[in-house]
Design a protein around this motif. Structure first.
Motif, short mmCIF file in Angstrom:
data_model
loop_
_atom_site.label_atom_id
_atom_site.label_comp_id
_atom_site.label_asym_id
_atom_site.label_seq_id
_atom_site.Cartn_x
_atom_site.Cartn_y
_atom_site.Cartn_z
N ARG A 89 0.84 -1.20 0.00
CA ARG A 89 0.00 0.00 0.00
C ARG A 89 0.88 1.25 0.00
O ARG A 89 0.65 2.19 -0.76
N SER A 107 -8.24 -2.90 -9.28
CA SER A 107 -9.41 -2.44 -8.51
C SER A 107 -10.73 -2.85 -9.16
O SER A 107 -11.74 -2.98 -8.48
N SER A 122 -10.53 -5.98 -3.39
CA SER A 122 -11.01 -5.10 -2.31
C SER A 122 -9.84 -4.32 -1.70
O SER A 122 -9.99 -3.13 -1.37
N GLU A 126 -9.42 -0.11 -1.79
CA GLU A 126 -9.09 0.77 -0.66
C GLU A 126 -8.01 1.77 -1.07
O GLU A 126 -8.09 2.95 -0.73
N ASN A 129 -9.39 4.36 -3.40
CA ASN A 129 -10.18 5.31 -2.64
C ASN A 129 -9.28 6.32 -1.92
O ASN A 129 -9.53 7.54 -2.00
#
Length: 137
Positions: A89, A107, A122, A126, A129
């Motif tokens: 991430r 995504s 998922s 995130e 987003n």
């Protein structure tokens, strides 16, 4: 200067990663080398290479696809580690100028049913987003 996000893995990126992190070279039948060399048991090694080996933009783009594909496999195998997810991430967001198209791809923002998506979708949503990518085309 307009920012151009990488869209595909180049031959030079493949050649660079084969040499720098000892990935198998594509054979004459390879079509999606970056998915063929994914290996859930090597995610830590791939992240180490991403962080510590001198890589150009194209190599970083290709290696991150390998990392995400490997992480997707780890999720499927029930071996995904939260610590690795945090590192992935971080790099996706840190290098958003390289990985925007990769985030979009994994995504699957146009797909409503998660069961029709990748195991990693998922997680990637995130990130999309957080990066405010979900409201763009």
């Amino acid at each position: 200067m307009e920012n151009i996000y990488p869209e595909y893995v180049t031959k030079s990126a493949i050649e660079g990663l084969v040499k720098k992190i000892k990935l198998p070279a594509p054979d004459e039948f390879s079509q999606d080398w970056e998915y063929e060399v994914a290996d859930s048991s090597r995610i830590t090694e791939f992240l180490y290479a991403y962080e510590n080996i001198e890589l150009n933009k194209e190599e970083r783009f290709a290696l991150m696809i390998i990392i995400i594909s490997s992480f997707n496999d780890a999720i499927v195998e029930g071996k995904a580690e939260a610590e690795l997810a945090s590192v992935i991430r971080y790099h996706l967001l840190q290098d958003i100028n390289i990985h925007k198209n990769t985030i979009y791809y994994w995504s699957m923002l146009d797909e409503d049913e998660l069961e029709d998506c990748y195991a990693v979708t998922s997680f990637m949503r995130e990130i999309a987003n957080v990066a405010n990518l979900d409201d763009q085309d």
